[in-house]
Design a protein around this motif. Structure first.
Motif, short mmCIF file in Angstrom:
data_model
loop_
_atom_site.label_atom_id
_atom_site.label_comp_id
_atom_site.label_asym_id
_atom_site.label_seq_id
_atom_site.Cartn_x
_atom_site.Cartn_y
_atom_site.Cartn_z
N GLY A 117 11.07 6.55 -0.78
CA GLY A 117 12.26 6.35 -1.55
C GLY A 117 12.87 4.86 -1.11
O GLY A 117 13.68 4.33 -1.77
N ARG A 118 12.07 3.94 0.11
CA ARG A 118 12.60 2.62 0.01
C ARG A 118 12.13 1.86 -1.03
O ARG A 118 11.21 2.11 -1.81
N SER A 119 13.02 0.96 -1.30
CA SER A 119 12.72 -0.10 -2.54
C SER A 119 13.13 -1.45 -2.12
O SER A 119 13.94 -1.70 -1.27
N ALA A 120 12.47 -2.33 -2.78
CA ALA A 120 12.54 -3.77 -2.44
C ALA A 120 12.39 -4.75 -3.43
O ALA A 120 11.38 -4.91 -4.20
N PRO A 121 13.53 -5.64 -4.09
CA PRO A 121 13.26 -6.39 -4.87
C PRO A 121 12.96 -7.69 -4.35
O PRO A 121 12.88 -7.99 -3.05
N GLY A 122 11.72 -8.32 -5.01
CA GLY A 122 11.42 -9.53 -4.52
C GLY A 122 12.18 -10.84 -4.92
O GLY A 122 13.37 -10.67 -5.35
N GLU A 123 11.71 -12.11 -4.53
CA GLU A 123 12.56 -13.40 -4.73
C GLU A 123 12.37 -13.70 -6.13
O GLU A 123 11.39 -13.38 -6.99
N VAL A 124 13.39 -14.39 -6.78
CA VAL A 124 13.31 -14.88 -7.94
C VAL A 124 12.36 -15.95 -8.24
O VAL A 124 12.53 -17.02 -7.59
N VAL A 125 11.77 -15.80 -9.58
CA VAL A 125 11.06 -17.01 -9.92
C VAL A 125 11.46 -17.37 -11.39
O VAL A 125 11.56 -16.29 -12.21
N GLY A 164 13.08 -20.92 -23.83
CA GLY A 164 14.17 -21.08 -22.51
C GLY A 164 13.72 -20.40 -21.17
O GLY A 164 12.51 -20.30 -21.12
N THR A 165 14.52 -20.54 -20.24
CA THR A 165 14.17 -20.25 -19.19
C THR A 165 14.45 -18.82 -18.73
O THR A 165 15.47 -18.02 -19.10
N TRP A 166 13.35 -18.13 -18.58
CA TRP A 166 13.16 -16.77 -18.14
C TRP A 166 13.34 -16.42 -16.84
O TRP A 166 12.90 -17.34 -15.78
N THR A 167 13.74 -15.21 -16.03
CA THR A 167 13.80 -14.97 -14.49
C THR A 167 12.82 -13.79 -14.30
O THR A 167 13.05 -12.79 -15.18
N PHE A 168 12.16 -13.81 -13.26
CA PHE A 168 11.29 -12.94 -13.06
C PHE A 168 11.29 -12.65 -11.75
O PHE A 168 11.73 -13.39 -10.73
N TRP A 169 11.13 -11.27 -11.22
CA TRP A 169 11.10 -10.76 -9.85
C TRP A 169 10.53 -9.56 -9.56
O TRP A 169 10.32 -8.60 -10.56
N ALA A 170 9.88 -9.32 -8.50
CA ALA A 170 9.01 -8.10 -8.46
C ALA A 170 9.95 -7.06 -7.74
O ALA A 170 11.24 -7.27 -7.16
N TYR A 171 9.83 -5.65 -7.93
CA TYR A 171 10.48 -4.59 -7.68
C TYR A 171 9.48 -3.60 -7.19
O TYR A 171 8.84 -3.09 -8.08
N ILE A 172 9.73 -3.26 -5.99
CA ILE A 172 8.68 -2.25 -5.40
C ILE A 172 9.34 -0.95 -4.84
O ILE A 172 10.69 -1.30 -4.23
N THR A 224 0.83 -1.19 -0.04
CA THR A 224 0.02 0.11 0.05
C THR A 224 0.73 1.11 -0.08
O THR A 224 1.94 1.43 1.01
N GLY A 225 0.68 2.13 -0.98
CA GLY A 225 1.42 3.41 -1.09
C GLY A 225 2.80 3.17 -2.05
O GLY A 225 3.26 4.30 -2.02
N ALA A 226 2.79 2.19 -2.56
CA ALA A 226 4.22 1.92 -3.53
C ALA A 226 3.92 2.79 -4.53
O ALA A 226 2.60 3.11 -5.21
N THR A 227 4.81 3.41 -5.02
CA THR A 227 4.94 4.28 -6.16
C THR A 227 5.43 3.79 -7.45
O THR A 227 4.87 4.20 -8.51
N VAL A 228 6.10 2.77 -7.17
CA VAL A 228 6.68 2.03 -8.44
C VAL A 228 6.37 0.45 -8.07
O VAL A 228 6.79 0.12 -7.17
N LYS A 229 5.79 -0.18 -9.12
CA LYS A 229 5.40 -1.66 -8.94
C LYS A 229 5.83 -2.15 -10.40
O LYS A 229 5.06 -2.12 -11.34
N ARG A 230 6.98 -3.00 -10.28
CA ARG A 230 7.32 -3.58 -11.47
C ARG A 230 7.64 -5.16 -11.35
O ARG A 230 7.86 -5.58 -10.30
N ILE A 231 7.47 -5.70 -12.43
CA ILE A 231 7.99 -7.25 -12.59
C ILE A 231 9.20 -6.80 -13.45
O ILE A 231 9.06 -6.62 -14.81
N LYS A 232 10.27 -7.03 -13.00
CA LYS A 232 11.64 -7.27 -13.92
C LYS A 232 11.85 -8.60 -14.27
O LYS A 232 11.38 -9.62 -13.74
#
Length: 97
Positions: free
Chosen positions: A79-87, A66-74, A22-30
């Protein structure tokens, strides 16, 4: 995800961050393609309190088998940011095993 194919467009990539976004300004799937090329998609939120984001893929975006790698980036408002676990997920060529 079940078995999916290069250029498939009936595909939603959904990731759970495990934190309230809640309140995240950037929500990405890298992502990282099998070739090593990296990029991202701006994601939508399906549950902010559970930290679930998604992206509906269009037909030209999964352009490599082939195999793609995905992760969340919030990123949050403060200004805090957090990458998610790799899938990782393998994408196939239609008509091949």
């Amino acid at each position: 995800m079940s078995k999916v194919y290069k250029y498939q467009n009936a595909l939603r990539i959904e990731l759970t961050t495990g934190v309230d976004i809640t309140g995240a300004t950037v929500k990405r799937i890298k992502y990282k393609k099998p070739s090593g090329t990296e990029g991202y998609w701006n994601a939508q939120v399906s549950s902010a309190t559970n930290g679930v984001i998604y992206y509906d893929v269009i037909s030209t975006e999964i352009d490599e088998s082939g195999t793609w790698t995905f992760w969340a980036y919030i990123t949050f408002e403060d200004g805090r940011s957090a990458p998610g676990e790799v899938v990782k997920h393998k994408f196939f060529i239609e008509g091949e095993n």
